[in-house]
Design a protein around this motif. Structure first.
Motif, short mmCIF file in Angstrom:
data_model
loop_
_atom_site.label_atom_id
_atom_site.label_comp_id
_atom_site.label_asym_id
_atom_site.label_seq_id
_atom_site.Cartn_x
_atom_site.Cartn_y
_atom_site.Cartn_z
N LEU A 160 -44.82 72.37 -28.99
CA LEU A 160 -45.47 70.82 -29.95
C LEU A 160 -45.85 70.63 -30.17
O LEU A 160 -45.92 69.31 -28.80
CB LEU A 160 -43.89 71.42 -30.65
CG LEU A 160 -43.14 71.81 -31.80
CD1 LEU A 160 -41.45 71.75 -31.69
CD2 LEU A 160 -44.24 71.88 -32.80
N ARG A 161 -46.74 69.40 -30.93
CA ARG A 161 -47.30 68.62 -30.17
C ARG A 161 -46.09 66.82 -30.59
O ARG A 161 -46.45 66.63 -32.03
CB ARG A 161 -49.31 68.30 -31.27
CG ARG A 161 -49.75 68.77 -30.89
CD ARG A 161 -50.74 69.45 -31.54
NE ARG A 161 -51.89 70.95 -31.22
CZ ARG A 161 -53.11 70.82 -32.07
NH1 ARG A 161 -52.91 70.78 -33.09
NH2 ARG A 161 -53.55 72.72 -31.60
N PRO A 162 -46.36 66.21 -29.22
CA PRO A 162 -45.39 64.99 -29.72
C PRO A 162 -45.68 63.97 -31.07
O PRO A 162 -47.14 63.82 -31.11
CB PRO A 162 -45.51 64.00 -28.82
CG PRO A 162 -45.84 65.09 -27.66
CD PRO A 162 -46.94 66.30 -28.77
N ASP A 163 -44.75 64.15 -32.39
CA ASP A 163 -45.25 62.97 -32.91
C ASP A 163 -45.73 63.93 -34.31
O ASP A 163 -45.53 63.26 -35.81
CB ASP A 163 -46.08 61.58 -32.97
CG ASP A 163 -45.03 61.42 -31.46
OD1 ASP A 163 -43.89 60.62 -31.84
OD2 ASP A 163 -45.76 60.83 -30.76
N ILE A 164 -47.24 64.51 -34.01
CA ILE A 164 -47.43 65.56 -35.10
C ILE A 164 -47.26 66.92 -35.64
O ILE A 164 -47.44 66.74 -36.29
CB ILE A 164 -48.81 65.04 -35.07
CG1 ILE A 164 -49.61 65.66 -33.59
CG2 ILE A 164 -49.42 63.63 -34.89
CD1 ILE A 164 -50.70 65.95 -33.46
#
Length: 235
Positions: A160-164
């Motif tokens: 999972l890409r942080p924040d997005i």
């Protein structure tokens, strides 16, 4: 006499034809109002004010968890930029076919409804849990041990890409024995869009039929765009 300035100020309102205007002027007045409405409704980039197409990039203002509409030029500036105030929202959508989560694990997360999304906040250094409600997005305190166990069983969550990006969970049909639970890696703006449509369409105590139709449309659209990820990605 109705001036151009007056018409533009009234362009967003539903108007009857003012008295004193001849029928020969009606088409011109109608065209002017149509132009004024289109100008008022035009979305603009929140960074440079350029006009936006209906489909346009989004940024997330990381500290505020706020979605920002952007033009392609501005969005490109923040595409993968480290340490920036903004991040360009990912367009990746994946349906996680063999996601591992038991009813007991879900209950241990202490989420009061059967729908939620989880994302890693880079500024707070933790996983944030939000669920939709008639009042908007509500944050739930995440049971860390329970979440750690789920991540250990589903290695795809480490991507999972942080924040997005977020893990978006839909267990509504599963809870009523109508369908299987659905698990997605979804763009964060899609998650907030789901929150918005629920807030906009909720009626009464149960939500009413309209909101469930809109929720169904949302997941049907997301499912059609998502790449199917098999169990190998979770190993």
């Amino acid at each position: 006499m109705v001036t151009i300035e007056t018409a533009l100020h009234l362009g967003g309102e539903r108007l009857s034809m003012p008295t004193g205007i001849s029928s020969t002027m009606d088409p011109a007045f109608a065209t002017l109002l149509q132009f004024a409405r289109s100008k008022r409704q035009l979305e603009r980039c929140e960074l440079c004010s350029a006009g936006l197409a209906q489909e346009h990039p989004h940024l997330v203002e990381i500290a505020l968890r706020q979605i920002v509409c952007a033009c392609e030029a501005c969005a490109t500036l923040f595409d993968g930029m480290a340490g920036s105030k903004y991040k360009r929202v990912s367009r990746r959508a994946q349906l996680l076919a063999n996601f591992q989560m038991t009813d007991g694990q879900w209950e241990s997360l202490l989420i009061p409804i059967n729908m939620a999304f989880f994302f890693h906040s880079s500024t707070e250094g933790r996983t944030v849990t939000l669920y939709p409600s008639p009042a908007g997005a509500v944050e739930s305190l995440l049971a860390l041990d329970a979440w750690t166990e789920i991540v250990q069983q589903n290695a795809v969550l480490r991507q999972l890409r942080p924040d997005i990006e977020a893990l978006l969970v839909n267990r509504v049909g599963h809870a009523h024995e109508l369908s299987s639970a659905e698990y997605y890696i979804a763009p964060i703006d899609d998650c907030y869009r789901l929150v918005g449509l629920i807030r906009a369409n909720w009626k009464g105590l149960s939500g009413g039929s309209e909101v469930w139709v809109e929720i169904g449309k949302f997941f049907s659209d997301l499912r059609s765009r998502a790449d199917l990820v098999s169990g190998e990605a979770n190993a």
